[in-house]
Design an enzyme around this catalytic site. Structure first.
Site: not given
Length: 117
Positions: A48-49
């Site tokens: 994920i970011h």
């Protein structure tokens, strides 16, 4: 000294479970069969970011960056990754990071030419 704790807790477990249920429901409604979900609890940040560690805002009392992604306290430091964004949707934010970086670079060059940086 900054200390960051990144680990799975009850809320993250519930959110991951809810995401899997929602995904399964959407895929089922799309006509897919034999859907199986799995959560391996891999380390946070692997797929994920991560965002929000260095908030952008006008007031140095509640934000670290100004509108140009420049530290309020140190004018020759720019932060143009996801740290400036305190939340995001499910879309990939990479193009936004690129736009923020281009904007910050343009501002930095302008300030350098004026001798203000």
């Amino acid at each position: 000294m900054l200390h960051t704790d990144v680990s799975w807790h009850e809320n993250e477990d519930r959110m991951a479970g809810d995401a899997a249920e929602q995904m399964q429901e959407m895929l089922d409604k799309a006509g897919l069969k034999n859907i199986r979900t799995h959560d391996n609890h891999q380390a946070p940040g692997r797929d994920i970011h991560e965002m929000g560690g260095c908030r952008m805002g006008n007031d140095p009392k509640d934000s670290m960056l100004n509108k140009w992604n420049q530290l309020h306290a140190v004018n020759n430091v720019f932060v143009t990754d996801g740290a400036c964004m305190t939340s995001s949707a499910c879309q990939n934010p990479s193009l936004t990071y690129m736009a923020l970086t281009a904007r910050a670079c343009d501002h930095a060059v302008s300030e350098l030419k004026k001798g203000d940086l």
